[in-house]
Scaffold this motif. Structure first.
Motif, short mmCIF file in Angstrom:
data_model
loop_
_atom_site.label_atom_id
_atom_site.label_comp_id
_atom_site.label_asym_id
_atom_site.label_seq_id
_atom_site.Cartn_x
_atom_site.Cartn_y
_atom_site.Cartn_z
N GLU A 72 38.40 88.36 41.80
CA GLU A 72 38.75 88.73 40.44
C GLU A 72 38.02 89.98 39.99
O GLU A 72 38.58 90.84 39.30
CB GLU A 72 38.42 87.57 39.48
N ASN A 73 36.75 90.09 40.38
CA ASN A 73 35.91 91.15 39.82
C ASN A 73 35.55 92.24 40.82
O ASN A 73 34.70 93.08 40.52
CB ASN A 73 34.63 90.55 39.24
N SER A 146 28.00 91.45 23.14
CA SER A 146 29.24 91.60 22.37
C SER A 146 29.19 90.72 21.13
O SER A 146 28.35 89.82 21.05
CB SER A 146 30.43 91.22 23.24
N THR A 186 30.50 88.71 33.72
CA THR A 186 30.91 89.02 32.35
C THR A 186 31.47 87.78 31.65
O THR A 186 32.03 87.90 30.57
CB THR A 186 32.01 90.10 32.35
N TYR A 189 35.12 88.24 30.60
CA TYR A 189 35.51 88.68 29.24
C TYR A 189 36.97 89.11 29.19
O TYR A 189 37.69 88.82 28.24
CB TYR A 189 34.60 89.84 28.82
N HIS A 190 37.43 89.79 30.28
CA HIS A 190 38.82 90.29 30.30
C HIS A 190 39.83 89.16 30.39
O HIS A 190 40.99 89.33 30.05
CB HIS A 190 39.00 91.29 31.44
N ARG A 191 39.43 88.01 30.91
CA ARG A 191 40.34 86.86 30.98
C ARG A 191 40.30 86.03 29.70
O ARG A 191 41.31 85.59 29.20
CB ARG A 191 39.98 85.98 32.18
N THR A 193 39.58 87.06 26.70
CA THR A 193 40.27 87.75 25.61
C THR A 193 41.78 87.72 25.79
O THR A 193 42.53 87.97 24.85
CB THR A 193 39.80 89.22 25.53
N LYS A 194 42.25 87.43 27.02
CA LYS A 194 43.69 87.29 27.25
C LYS A 194 44.13 85.84 27.16
O LYS A 194 45.27 85.51 27.47
CB LYS A 194 44.07 87.85 28.63
N LEU A 196 42.98 83.36 29.02
CA LEU A 196 42.91 82.66 30.31
C LEU A 196 41.53 82.03 30.47
O LEU A 196 40.63 82.25 29.67
CB LEU A 196 43.16 83.64 31.45
N GLN A 202 38.52 78.12 36.77
CA GLN A 202 39.87 77.78 37.21
C GLN A 202 39.87 77.33 38.68
O GLN A 202 40.62 76.43 39.05
CB GLN A 202 40.78 79.00 37.04
#
Lengths: 253, 161
Positions: A72-73, A146, A186, A189-191, A193-194, A196, A202
């Protein structure tokens, strides 16, 4: 004569005040406070309370989380944002720990001195401490917290000095050989905020990893958080970690 | 000293100097401090959006349950003991599947090896006792021959009855 003396003194006074004043002014100017941004720009502190729960009693050490995180990263080989440690404790109370390849390929049986009395796996990741030393030491404000309390790295600002890597008591940071900047978990964070789940959460087939918002009464974590006996890593350092461990033995460091 | 200077000229000079220093300071400051710094806190605010915009590689397994895709595999797994094991644990991340597979047929490989199952099911003292585990060399290994696990177990619903 008298007039000249008076004049001289006031000039010295004036220069003194001038230097003092301009020094003070330049100090104020150099401090990068959000003085130029307007008040409505400022995002209030998010009213979320994200926590990560690790259930040591459920982990089977399959390493699928480590693999998922790497994919993923784009985590470079031999570096880890999350990893799994194996603890084997003998009857004589000797503690053996290992983490071959961060546990990514699972664990091969290992002989230890004496009978195994107790054994377990401990998944590790960034603790996203509320009172984190890594953000405090950053000289260029590249490490930051954040509004939702995720500890993140601004790759554009980071100069790769490595202070934060040294400051983290949990070994969660590394200098990436690709970008030459600090890199770390992170909490996806990108998941999040979407909408997920984190890749590692998961991937876990045993729900040994949970993540969610305590202020959201529908989240899984809010249902178990207050019912379980939870612990954090190295509480004596007062970093106030937001990653909690269930069923943690005293041997875990 | 033929011409008398104005009595306030030295004050003017000082103020002009001060003005130049202030202007230079403001210019240097705006060059050093990036745009959006301090928007949310003591950091570059746009870094937050950049982080959030990163691409996702792990999808949700419901994606493959469509009737044109792998509905059967999904339903079989959903009823079996491997319900908690997501497809991507055995088949790899598929956010770019099937587009990626069409572009490169070798992209999505199926691991039929015993090692795939053993990373989860090998007997290990550190594993929780309630998890089904096998001793590799004692589990239906005859005459030193190691049959693939999937010759007996359906990987999507592995229980033997």
């Amino acid at each position: 004569m008298e007039f000249e003396k008076m004049n001289q003194q006031s000039r010295r006074d004036f220069l003194k005040k001038f230097i003092q004043g301009s020094t003070a002014l330049s100090v104020v100017l150099m401090y990068p406070v959000p003085s130029f941004s307007t008040e409505k720009d400022k995002k209030k502190k998010a009213n979320t309370n994200y926590v990560y729960l690790v259930d040591i009693g459920k982990c089977i050490g399959c390493g699928k989380c480590v693999k998922a995180c790497r994919t993923e990263n784009n985590v470079p080989a031999d570096f880890f944002r999350t990893w799994v440690e194996r603890y084997l404790i003998s009857f004589q109370h000797e503690v053996f720990t290992d983490s071959p390849k961060g546990g990514e390929e699972g664990f091969q049986p290992k002989k230890i001195k004496g009978e195994v009395e107790k054994g377990f796996y401990v998944p590790k990741l960034c603790n996203h401490c509320s009172n984190t030393p890594c953000v405090q030491v950053c000289p260029v404000s590249a490490s930051y917290k954040s509004p939702e309390n995720f500890i993140l790295v601004d790759k554009e600002r980071c100069i790769g000095c490595g202070y934060c890597v040294q400051a983290c008591p949990y070994g969660s940071r590394y200098i990436s050989p690709n970008s030459h900047t600090a890199d770390k978990c992170t909490w996806c964070y990108h998941r999040i905020t979407k909408g997920l789940q984190n890749a590692c959460v998961q991937a876990c087939p045993r729900e040994a990893r949970l993540f969610g918002d305590l202020n959201n009464s529908k989240s899984k974590v809010s249902k178990v958080f207050h019912r379980e006996n939870l612990m954090v890593l190295k509480p004596h350092l007062m970093t106030n970690p937001q990653t909690y461990y269930k069923d943690m033995a005293a041997e875990v460091i | 000293m033929s011409k008398m200077e104005s009595p306030t000229s030295h004050v003017k000079r000082v103020f002009i100097l001060l003005l130049i220093i202030i202007i230079a300071g403001v210019i240097v400051r705006s060059m050093l401090i990036p745009e959006s710094f301090g928007k949310y806190g003591h950091y570059r605010g746009n870094a937050l959006q950049e982080e959030a915009a990163r691409e996702v590689t792990f999808s949700e397994q419901e994606k493959c349950s469509s009737s044109e895709c792998h509905e059967m595999n999904f339903l079989i797994k959903d009823k079996g003991k491997h319900k908690p094991v997501v497809c991507e644990n055995c088949h790899g991340a598929f956010a770019f599947h099937p587009e990626e597979k069409r572009a490169d047929p070798n992209k999505f490989t199926i691991n039929r090896d015993r090692s795939l199952c053993l990373t989860c099911h090998r007997k290990e003292p550190a594993r929780p006792k309630d998890f089904p585990m096998i001793v590799e060399l004692e589990h239906y290994v005859e005459g030193g021959e190691k049959p693939p696990c999937i010759s007996c177990h359906d990987p999507h619903s592995p229980s033997m009855g």
